[in-house]
Design an enzyme around this catalytic site. Structure first.
Site, short mmCIF file in Angstrom:
data_model
loop_
_atom_site.label_atom_id
_atom_site.label_comp_id
_atom_site.label_asym_id
_atom_site.label_seq_id
_atom_site.Cartn_x
_atom_site.Cartn_y
_atom_site.Cartn_z
CG ASP A 138 -26.72 -35.10 5.78
OD1 ASP A 138 -27.06 -36.21 5.33
OD2 ASP A 138 -25.87 -34.96 6.67
CD GLU A 166 -31.08 -40.62 2.60
OE1 GLU A 166 -31.62 -40.05 3.56
OE2 GLU A 166 -29.87 -40.54 2.36
CG ASP A 196 -24.41 -41.16 7.64
OD1 ASP A 196 -23.74 -40.33 7.00
OD2 ASP A 196 -25.41 -40.83 8.32
#
Length: 667
Positions: free
Chosen positions: A379, A382, A449
């Protein structure tokens, strides 16, 4: 007489007034273009692999013009007498123009390659190309928009939560183009020009290929950037997840209920904050007192365990001091080292640093892999800087403004190489972002998300198809969306069912979401921990919805052999698992405009219902084949539109040439 051009081995080189341009064959029917200013061409590569094949290379040099041809692609370099400006034009097999740098415009004195010096070294680079208004552009990664043809779009070349910037596109004119630069920047696909910018770089670098079909383009592109490994068997079925199974008792109870109901379940996912602090990379013993026993019980039931991993390191983590002292963390250029505030002050581990990759993998090997866990959920990939102020951060490999987009790929690499070194042979890791080459490190990208809305649902169909055209065949979404789904809301239940049907025909079928109403979690010491959402299992939404979702899990199982064959093809050729209609039917020009239906492999046309309350939709069936409705068995000739009925328990599915007959009357 000025000698602008020279040949060096298979490369054609241009020199003028401090600029050097080099064009090199790089794969069959492909060329790599590099340019530097006041320096030599750098020979390294941020993403391209060494060329696997080249065609018959021919170079011709004259006083004001030169050309290089590699198979079906030919580049012609012309020197304009006003300012000795160089313009390069790329031609295809039949002599048609594929792409052309902007001319200098005579008295305008424009530059196709504009290097603007930065203080401290490096350049801000702008590269301009002539735009063909009739051209259609697809790919570029994952942007949260319903736009299919990217012509006219302005795109940020940077990652964000739910945005993955992969600077490769497929053109309707018959070429593929890679902006081979990891810098933060922008691209503008204007109607007059196409303009690429890099905020901080040392040289221009791009790659172009000319091929006969979109599938040929993807084949050669993935040959040069890498292909996915073979998907493990447990990647073919249904995955269960939610925010969040917060303790061992809950995990085992969910697994046992799936087992009791005889529902096939391949993977059960343990989400974030199962750890004490970010950066500890281990189970919190208060909530998971016997993780080894838990994993063993799940695997004995035929269920693989996937655990969430975050790259954040909390100031209070047991690993923070050592990682900071040894330079294994991302650095802020100024101010206090706080890069994300979430349950504490956090900084990011530096995935571009080999020492960091070794350190973090060893922690995860000891605390997870040694227990039998073989799949990781990577997760925050980025990474999710709170401000997204890219100029404020620095990696081991350089300033984020210069190299920032490689982070998710190096994050995937950390785990893939660690798992391989530990003897694991079948690897798939879920990750929230990607860049060029991520696929070769077993990256299964999900779309972040996103909101639980029909608008976001439609955006994901576009996003998945664009990602597949960027060499990322392993892609998925949170079924039902992530934010905003109340499990008692009938409208959300309808959305969930429609999304679940779509998820059945995605590369990976995974149930996830931040479901409402939630429940607060407080530790033994009185600390407020990350909360847990409402139930999100297929029996959590009432009996009618349960039966529909169970039906589609069974359909997924029926397709297991077919899906395995799609994964084998992706591994061998780079072909997307979900494909635009034009990928399979490139001669039907109408297919280039279809964004809300797609091919699941070569044989199954999928047309999701993605508007509230809809019970039917128009479906275009491509010319050149027949299509059998999987729900009714009715056969249609391709080349036109039909109206497809779809009650809530049905998704319009059409079988090309009548193949995959086992689906008939099941969907």
């Amino acid at each position: 007489m000025l000698n602008f051009f020279e040949q060096k081995e298979d490369s054609l080189i241009f020199r003028e007034n401090g600029e050097t341009v080099m064009i090199t064959p790089w794969g069959a029917n492909s060329l790599r273009v590099r340019a530097s200013f006041l320096g030599e061409i750098t020979q390294g590569s941020v993403a391209l692999l060494p060329p696997q094949s080249v065609s018959d290379v021919q170079i011709e040099i004259n006083e004001q013009e030169a050309s290089i041809q590699n198979g079906s692609i030919r580049a012609v370099l012309k020197v304009n007498s006003w300012g000795n400006a160089l313009q390069t034009t790329f031609y295809g097999r039949d002599g048609e123009i594929l792409l052309q740098e902007i001319p200098n415009g005579g008295a305008l004195q424009k530059k196709a390659r504009h290097f603007m010096p930065l203080k401290g070294g490096g350049f801000r680079l702008k590269a301009g190309f002539v735009s063909d208004p009739q051209e259609k552009i697809y790919g570029m990664g994952q942007y949260q928009q319903e736009i299919w043809n990217l012509k006219g779009c302005n795109l940020e070349l940077a990652h964000r939560n739910s945005q993955a910037s992969i600077p490769f596109y497929v053109s309707s004119l018959g070429y593929g183009f890679l902006w081979h630069n990891a810098a933060i920047g922008e691209v503008h696909f204007g109607t007059n020009t196409t303009e690429w910018t890099a905020e901080d770089t040392d040289q221009l670098d791009y790659w172009i290929t000319a091929q006969d079909t979109p599938s040929d383009i993807l084949n050669i592109y993935t040959e040069q950037t890498g292909r996915v490994p073979m998907m493990p068997e447990y990647g073919l079925g249904f995955w269960q997840c939610k925010l969040r199974y917060y303790n061992q008792e809950q995990v085992l109870a969910i697994a046992n209920e799936y087992k009791r109901r005889n529902i096939p379940l391949d993977v059960l996912v343990i989400d974030y904050y199962h750890w004490p602090r970010c950066g500890d990379w281990r189970f919190d013993e208060e909530y998971f007192p016997d993780p080894a026993g838990m994993v063993r019980q799940l695997q004995e039931s035929g269920i693989q365990v996937m655990v969430s991993v975050w790259p954040q390191v909390d100031w209070r983590s047991e690993n923070y001091a050592e990682m900071k002292q040894k330079g294994m963390l991302v650095k802020s250029n100024s101010g206090i080292d706080i890069q994300m505030i979430f349950h504490g002050n956090n900084v990011f581990m530096d995935a571009t640093n080999p020492q960091t990759r070794a350190f973090v993998w060893e922690k995860c090997r000891e605390n997870y892999a040694s227990l039998g866990i073989c799949a990781f959920w990577l997760d925050e990939a980025e990474p999710e800087f709170t401000t997204y102020d890219y100029a404020d951060y620095r990696y081991y490999d350089g300033p984020v403004a210069k190299v920032g987009n490689i982070y998710p790929r190096e994050y995937a690499r950390l785990f893939y190489e660690g798992q391989k070194a530990s003897g694991q042979t079948e690897i798939v890791n879920l990750i929230r972002c990607a860049w060029v080459g991520s696929q070769r490190y077993g990256a299964l990208v999900w779309s972040g998300d996103i909101m639980s809305t029909y608008e976001d649902f439609r955006k994901q169909i576009c996003a998945g198809l664009h990602m597949g055209l960027c060499g990322i065949p392993w892609w998925t979404t949170d079924i039902g969306g992530f934010h905003g789904g109340n499990i008692y809301d009938k409208s959300f239940q309808e959305l969930l069912i429609r999304w679940f049907e779509f998820g059945t025909f995605c590369p990976v079928m995974r149930m996830h979401g931040c479901r409402l109403p939630g429940k607060e979690i407080i530790s033994r010491t009185g600390e407020i921990r990350e909360w847990t959402g409402a139930e999100n299992e297929i029996w959590s939404y009432g009996e009618d919805n349960y039966q529909i979702m169970l039906k589609f899990i069974r359909i997924r199982e029926m397709m297991r052999d077919y899906i395995r064959s799609l994964m084998q093809t992706a591994h061998e050729t780079g072909a997307p698992v979900i494909r635009p209609l034009f990928y399979e039917f490139p001669n039907d020009r109408d297919c280039f405009d279809i964004s809300d239906a797609y091919m699941f492999g070569p044989d199954i046309l999928v047309a999701p219902i993605c508007y509230k309350g809809a019970q039917s939709r128009r479906v275009y069936l491509p010319a050149g084949d027949t299509f059998t409705c999987a729900g009714s068995g009715e056969v249609f000739e391709g080349g036109g539109w039909i109206e497809a009925e779809a009650a809530l328990d049905t998704i319009p599915i059409f079988l090309r040439g009548g193949k995959q007959e086992y689906l008939i009357h099941n969907v």
